[in-house]
Write a protein that holds these residues in place. Sequence first.
Motif, short mmCIF file in Angstrom:
data_model
loop_
_atom_site.label_atom_id
_atom_site.label_comp_id
_atom_site.label_asym_id
_atom_site.label_seq_id
_atom_site.Cartn_x
_atom_site.Cartn_y
_atom_site.Cartn_z
N ARG A 20 0.61 -1.40 -0.13
CA ARG A 20 -0.06 0.17 -0.07
C ARG A 20 0.57 0.74 0.04
O ARG A 20 0.51 2.53 -0.49
CB ARG A 20 -1.44 0.12 1.09
CG ARG A 20 -2.12 -1.62 0.91
CD ARG A 20 -2.69 -1.08 2.25
NE ARG A 20 -3.41 -2.47 1.84
CZ ARG A 20 -4.53 -2.59 2.71
NH1 ARG A 20 -4.49 -2.25 3.98
NH2 ARG A 20 -5.50 -4.17 2.71
N GLN A 23 1.89 1.73 -3.56
CA GLN A 23 0.98 2.21 -4.43
C GLN A 23 0.65 3.77 -4.02
O GLN A 23 0.81 4.41 -4.82
CB GLN A 23 -0.30 1.70 -3.49
CG GLN A 23 -0.66 0.47 -4.58
CD GLN A 23 -1.32 -0.86 -3.45
OE1 GLN A 23 -3.01 -0.08 -2.75
NE2 GLN A 23 -1.62 -1.75 -3.43
N ASP A 84 -4.03 -6.27 -2.76
CA ASP A 84 -2.96 -6.02 -3.24
C ASP A 84 -2.30 -7.17 -3.48
O ASP A 84 -0.95 -6.12 -4.20
CB ASP A 84 -2.61 -5.26 -1.35
CG ASP A 84 -3.73 -4.16 -1.23
OD1 ASP A 84 -3.34 -3.37 -1.09
OD2 ASP A 84 -3.80 -4.42 0.25
#
Length: 216
Positions: A20, A23, A84
């Motif tokens: 994350r 990202q 994810d």
Amino acid sequence: MKIEIWSDIACPWCYIGKRRFEQALNQFPHRDALDIVWRSFELNPTAPARQTIPTVELLATKYRMSAEKAQTMMDHMAATGAIDGLEFRFDRSISGNTFDAHRVIHFAATVGQRAAMVERLFAAYFTEGEAMGDHHTLVRLASDIGLDAMAVRDMLSSTAHATDVRNDEARAQQFGVTGVPFFAINERYGISGAQPAAAIVEALTKAWKESASVSN
């Protein structure tokens, strides 16, 4: 702007948090100006080098629940990771001490391969079922990213980088970090847990604007 990330190789939320964070970096226009440092944290520093008890049984014992409920928790964790792009294979995982794995990460940092080593160890532990407390395994995994096998073997046979791991853990205590992942931005902002990418971008943007106003 400095980002310090405390994590443990045996922490599934840390692996998710890493994805994350990546990202978020893809959405942050100043990513090339960031100094990202991975810090060591041991969730179970007293663990043996290699556990012989299946992960589901360890989880059930730790949280005082049935094996069925523990399996449900792992299945949910695997499903969360899959969102994810991660493959959690808890049926393969071999729990154990991660201290030497953290030492290998510090060694990799000396040749500019810290981030690559962190990623390789996460994948090896959670997807491939590799033992993080086994020196032969760690040497092989370090070789996978281009590190000199003999140098890594010699390092593991010594006490090299043990102080670096302990210093990271002591710094975590100074910040009041009790769980991982934990992200510290410029020693002013903290992000606890595997937050959504949007929340991380928001924190990075706020810290960047603040640092820019101070420098001006």
